[in-house]
Design a protein around this motif. Structure first.
Motif, PDB file in Angstrom:
ATOM      1  N   VAL A 113      -7.011  -4.607  -4.926  1.00  0.00           N
ATOM      2  CA  VAL A 113      -5.598  -5.179  -3.651  1.00  0.00           C
ATOM      3  C   VAL A 113      -6.601  -5.819  -3.304  1.00  0.00           C
ATOM      4  N   THR A 114      -6.040  -7.277  -2.701  1.00  0.00           N
ATOM      5  CA  THR A 114      -6.687  -7.915  -1.703  1.00  0.00           C
ATOM      6  C   THR A 114      -5.211  -8.273  -0.663  1.00  0.00           C
ATOM      7  N   CYS A 115      -5.568  -8.493   0.425  1.00  0.00           N
ATOM      8  CA  CYS A 115      -4.015  -8.782   1.278  1.00  0.00           C
ATOM      9  C   CYS A 115      -5.039 -10.210   2.850  1.00  0.00           C
ATOM     10  N   ASP A 116      -3.567 -10.219   3.357  1.00  0.00           N
ATOM     11  CA  ASP A 116      -4.588 -10.534   4.955  1.00  0.00           C
ATOM     12  C   ASP A 116      -5.220  -9.488   6.026  1.00  0.00           C
ATOM     13  N   VAL A 117      -3.905  -8.388   5.825  1.00  0.00           N
ATOM     14  CA  VAL A 117      -4.257  -7.552   6.928  1.00  0.00           C
ATOM     15  C   VAL A 117      -4.247  -6.106   5.720  1.00  0.00           C
ATOM     16  N   CYS A 118      -5.772  -4.687   6.292  1.00  0.00           N
ATOM     17  CA  CYS A 118      -4.981  -4.146   5.993  1.00  0.00           C
ATOM     18  C   CYS A 118      -5.019  -3.123   6.891  1.00  0.00           C
ATOM     19  N   VAL A 119      -3.782  -2.008   7.259  1.00  0.00           N
ATOM     20  CA  VAL A 119      -4.132  -1.012   8.003  1.00  0.00           C
ATOM     21  C   VAL A 119      -4.497   0.169   7.472  1.00  0.00           C
ATOM     22  N   VAL A 120      -5.354   1.049   8.471  1.00  0.00           N
ATOM     23  CA  VAL A 120      -5.804   2.374   7.868  1.00  0.00           C
ATOM     24  C   VAL A 120      -5.069   3.326   9.297  1.00  0.00           C
ATOM     25  N   GLY A 121      -4.362   3.976   9.084  1.00  0.00           N
ATOM     26  CA  GLY A 121      -3.425   5.180   9.014  1.00  0.00           C
ATOM     27  C   GLY A 121      -1.780   4.869   9.528  1.00  0.00           C
ATOM     28  N   ALA A 122      -1.270   5.578   9.058  1.00  0.00           N
ATOM     29  CA  ALA A 122       0.106   5.291   8.849  1.00  0.00           C
ATOM     30  C   ALA A 122       0.811   5.803  10.269  1.00  0.00           C
TER      31      ALA A 122
END
Length: 430
Positions: free
Chosen positions: A31-40
């Motif tokens: 997948v591609t995205c503007d921002v990837c956040v690691v940790g929910a």
């Protein structure tokens, strides 16, 4: 995150009373995205929500479940400011830094309340928290604490002694207290689950059971997972105590620590109100502090102590029951229905660590036990800095990231030795 095994929420009162939440799929494919956040947890979900509200394409990767770590296991207290207060910050880092951080010290609380209202999150929010002094030295510290916070514009504070204190916490353990009427407490797992649902309502994607096994810097950043890959223009590393092996350059400058919590059987409203007549959350002023509050179903939730290095004790109830009984002797034999541990990340100077690696990998971590409010502030600041408003983020990023004396090998025994010293001072009242 470095963990590769599938994990569910620990068996806690929070997980037993969590609002319905879907089991989200693991990432499969690219997948591609503007921002990837690691940790929910709070930092990651707060960041994702603030970014999604600005129209940013966000993907969240979580090695376990939303709120698996400290965000879904903590004491649930909304405590303002930081683990080190503004007088310490001013003395060590100067007046300008102290003023910048002081201007934000009470903002995380307001962000939480705004999130709850905007997205109608059911998380048992209640007002009021109390700092309890176990001796006269600690009470003198609370008098100074009140004056300090008022100097930074926070005036919803009230000092209590004698009968006035007993009207808030019915224990003989304390000589005085300071009420922060703007503080409060809530169900933290339901708070983070509610915000995760809000992220998805705005088009954000959350993948659970998806650890990051490799991060490759560049433009874009590539994050490898067991069965997929994310390409993102920017990344937020928000795993806090659960990022071992992913950002090794930060590991020597922080230390995972464990704390333990128990929850009693339901006490009934009358018995519960005898303990805490107005339902305030309480934490004492000891270096190794105790903290407690009533739950929505009239249990006493009680936590305390620190295990440096993050290891769990063999019998959590055996560790916490004496503390509970010292505060409320009438509950010495109360039935304990839930007992669990949680891991938070501590820094040497007890201040959070914000920063940017290689220009596009942002991180915020190390709240040192004061994470509920500061994590929500962190998410807002990360969204700001990614949109060209970096002054407030930079005020934190400018704080030094200090290595623990002795490095990873000796940081645990040396920290335990220091804690023993300060705990002894607390016992002696000096």
């Amino acid at each position: 995150m470095s963990q590769t095994q599938s994990r569910e929420h620990v068996a806690s009162w929070y997980s037993a009373t969590a609002n319905p939440s879907p089991a989200r799929p693991a990432l499969e494919g690219d997948v591609t995205c503007d921002v990837c956040v690691v940790g929910a947890g709070f930092t990651g979900i707060s960041s994702a929500l603030h970014l999604a509200e600005r129209g940013v394409s966000v993907v969240v990767l979580e090695a376990s479940r939303v709120g698996f770590g400290a965000s879904g296991r903590n004491g649930g207290q909304i405590v303002n400011s930081y683990s080190r207060d503004m007088d310490v910050i001013e003395a060590k880092y100067g007046e300008l830094t102290a003023q910048a951080l002081g201007d934000m010290a009470f903002e995380g609380n307001r962000i939480i309340r705004e999130r709850i209202e905007r997205y109608a999150i059911d998380c048992d929010l209640r007002d009021g928290n109390l700092f309890a002094a176990c001796n006269e030295r600690q009470y003198e510290g609370l008098v100074e604490h009140k004056a300090l916070w008022e100097r930074y514009g926070h005036r919803e504070l009230e000092l209590l002694e004698g009968k006035a204190l007993k009207r808030e916490v019915n224990s003989d353990r304390y000589v005085g207290g300071l009420v922060d009427h703007s503080g409060g407490h809530l169900h933290p797992l339901n708070l983070v689950l509610g915000q995760a649902a809000a992220v998805e309502s705005l088009g954000g994607r959350i993948f659970e059971q998806t650890p990051v096994v490799e991060l490759r810097h560049g433009e874009p950043v590539v994050l490898k997972t067991p069965r997929g890959e994310v390409r993102a223009q920017r990344v937020v590393m928000a795993g806090n105590a659960y990022l071992q092996g992913v950002l090794p350059e930060l590991e020597g400058k922080s230390m995972p620590c464990g704390t333990q919590i128990v929850t009693t059987e339901p006490l009934g409203e009358a018995r519960a109100r005898e303990l805490l007549p107005n339902g305030m959350a309480v934490e004492d002023c000891n270096y190794l502090l105790d903290y407690y509050r009533l739950t929505a179903d009239n249990r006493l939730l009680y936590g305390g102590g620190v295990n440096y290095g993050g290891d769990d004790p063999g019998d959590i109830t055996k560790v916490i029951r004496p503390k509970l009984a010292k505060t409320f002797p009438g509950l010495a034999d109360v039935k304990i229905d839930y007992a669990w541990s949680g891991t938070f990340l501590m820094t040497l100077n007890r201040l959070p660590q914000f920063g940017v690696l290689n220009g596009n990998v942002y991180y915020a971590q190390g709240y040192s036990g004061h994470g509920v409010t500061c994590t929500h502030l962190a998410g807002k600041l990360i969204a700001e800095v990614m949109h060209g408003q970096g002054e407030r983020f930079d005020a934190f990023a400018g704080l030094p990231h200090l290595p623990f004396p002795g490095g990873r090998l000796l940081r645990v025994p040396l920290s335990a030795l220091g804690a023993w010293y300060y705990a002894t001072r607390d016992r002696l009242g000096v």
